[in-house]
Write an enzyme that holds these catalytic residues in place. Structure first.
Site, PDB file in Angstrom:
ATOM      1  N   LYS A  17       0.849  -1.202   0.000  1.00 32.63           N
ATOM      2  CA  LYS A  17       0.000   0.000   0.000  1.00 32.63           C
ATOM      3  C   LYS A  17       0.875   1.239   0.000  1.00 32.63           C
ATOM      4  CE  LYS A  17       0.813   1.230   4.523  1.00 32.63           C
ATOM      5  NZ  LYS A  17       1.539   2.449   4.957  1.00 32.63           N
ATOM      6  N   PRO A 101       9.858  -4.419   0.914  1.00 31.54           N
ATOM      7  CA  PRO A 101      10.957  -4.208   1.863  1.00 31.54           C
ATOM      8  C   PRO A 101      10.453  -3.895   3.264  1.00 31.54           C
ATOM      9  CG  PRO A 101      10.731  -2.318   0.398  1.00 31.54           C
ATOM     10  CD  PRO A 101       9.817  -3.377  -0.130  1.00 31.54           C
ATOM     11  N   GLY A 103      10.187  -2.186   6.815  1.00 32.03           N
ATOM     12  CA  GLY A 103      10.464  -0.841   7.312  1.00 32.03           C
ATOM     13  C   GLY A 103      10.304   0.253   6.292  1.00 32.03           C
ATOM     14  N   GLY A 105       7.363   1.296   4.959  1.00 31.28           N
ATOM     15  CA  GLY A 105       6.074   1.966   4.985  1.00 31.28           C
ATOM     16  C   GLY A 105       5.121   1.474   3.917  1.00 31.28           C
ATOM     17  N   GLY A 107       3.683  -1.489   4.064  1.00 28.60           N
ATOM     18  CA  GLY A 107       2.673  -2.332   4.698  1.00 28.60           C
ATOM     19  C   GLY A 107       2.893  -3.818   4.585  1.00 28.60           C
ATOM     20  N   GLY A 108       4.109  -4.263   4.334  1.00 31.15           N
ATOM     21  CA  GLY A 108       4.353  -5.672   4.073  1.00 31.15           C
ATOM     22  C   GLY A 108       3.917  -6.615   5.177  1.00 31.15           C
ATOM     23  N   GLY A 109       4.363  -6.361   6.395  1.00 25.68           N
ATOM     24  CA  GLY A 109       4.012  -7.246   7.499  1.00 25.68           C
ATOM     25  C   GLY A 109       2.523  -7.274   7.765  1.00 25.68           C
ATOM     26  N   SER A 110       1.887  -6.107   7.702  1.00 29.83           N
ATOM     27  CA  SER A 110       0.440  -6.031   7.937  1.00 29.83           C
ATOM     28  C   SER A 110      -0.339  -6.746   6.837  1.00 29.83           C
ATOM     29  CB  SER A 110      -0.002  -4.564   8.014  1.00 29.83           C
ATOM     30  OG  SER A 110       0.576  -3.915   9.129  1.00 29.83           O
ATOM     31  N   ASP A 143      -2.509  -1.198  10.670  1.00 23.88           N
ATOM     32  CA  ASP A 143      -2.682  -1.241   9.222  1.00 23.88           C
ATOM     33  C   ASP A 143      -3.313  -2.537   8.727  1.00 23.88           C
ATOM     34  OD1 ASP A 143      -1.561   1.246   9.040  1.00 23.88           O
ATOM     35  OD2 ASP A 143       0.326   0.594   8.130  1.00 23.88           O
TER      36      ASP A 143
END
Length: 291
Positions: A17, A101, A103, A105, A107-110, A143
């Site tokens: 995102k 990547p 950190g 911003g 939204g990868g982990g979320s 997120d």
């Protein structure tokens, strides 16, 4: 993308995102910050592999984010949270194929966690609706709900008050400066503006609302981010996404975005992605016939 392979794995998109703007309008008594933003989903992101187990174990197959233990991984926590909320006795193996990547911003982990929630809800047949999945997601991270709902959205609160919106077609040149940003530290920065005047969707639609509260903080703090902003100034108006280091420039056509990308220094980690109003994850669910 969700067809089951010969080893029993099904694969599901976890889209990235962008925050097209981000204002902090206040601070709550519990220490969390009130914000306003627009989440724009992209047609690019990670991919999550899921394989159902006969026991109730949740197992991460291979690494996810370097240095994150399996028990701390959001994808594992998401699966366990769904099990707990539904008293489900089924298990799953989870495989994360990273492109987003950490950190940055984006939204990868979320998004990874939301894809696990939504896809396992279908595969396990636990039957939760969108609101219930978003509520579980909010406990994992602010997120996660926007990815669980699967639509670009206007957001308020800590990011959980969502109103789906339709945005004009757009393509984005994205750049990863390679800086992992410690979000908690940024929220405590003396240079962070926490009292922005609230705006309306109409203000955003008019094009008068673009800023990101974290931009001045990060440009002052991180030379690599400042260097990316300088490089992007030659192709358009650079913006920061979320509270991470990722930067982007918006274009109205794919051709214009690709032409701009070609002008950037080759050493930049840069690529083009399209904005979407509906998540590729929902499209993948539609093709399965599960729900």
């Amino acid at each position: 993308m969700s067809v089951v392979d010969t080893a029993g794995w099904s694969y599901w998109p976890a889209p990235a995102k962008l925050n097209l703007f981000l204002h902090i309008t206040g601070r709550r008594p519990d220490g969390y910050h009130e914000l306003q933003t627009v989440f724009r989903l992209l047609d690019w992101g990670d991919r999550i592999g899921l394989r159902l187990r006969e026991d109730d174990r949740i197992h991460r197959d291979g690494p996810s984010v370097p240095g994150v233990a399996e028990s701390d991984d959001l994808v594992v926590r998401a699966a366990i949270a769904l099990q707990t909320a539904t008293n489900c006795s089924q298990g799953a193996d989870i495989r994360v194929e990273k492109k987003i990547p950490a950190g940055g911003g984006f939204g990868g982990g979320s998004s990874d966690a939301a894809t696990v929630l939504v896809a396992l809800n279908a595969l396990w047949g636990t039957g939760l609706d969108e609101d219930a999945l978003a509520a579980i997601g909010l406990k994992l991270g602010a997120d996660v709900p926007v990815f669980a709902r699967g639509r670009s959205a206007w957001a308020e609160g800590v990011g959980e008050k969502l109103q789906a919106i339709t945005l004009p077609e757009a393509w984005y040149v994205l750049v990863d400066p390679g800086v992992h940003v410690p979000t908690a530290e940024l929220f405590h920065s003396q240079h962070l503006t926490r009292d922005a005047v609230p705006v309306k969707i109409a203000d955003f639609a008019s094009g008068t609302v673009l800023g990101n509260a974290f931009e001045p903080v990060l440009r002052r703090r991180e030379p690599a981010i400042e260097a990316v902003f300088q490089a992007l100034s030659g192709i358009g108006r650079a913006r920061l996404t979320g509270s991470g280091s990722g930067c982007f420039v918006e274009f109205t056509t794919r051709t214009a975005a690709e032409q701009a990308l070609a002008k950037l220094p080759k050493e930049l980690r840069a690529w083009v992605a399209a904005g979407v109003d509906r998540s590729p994850l929902l499209d993948a669910l539609d093709t399965t016939g599960i729900v």
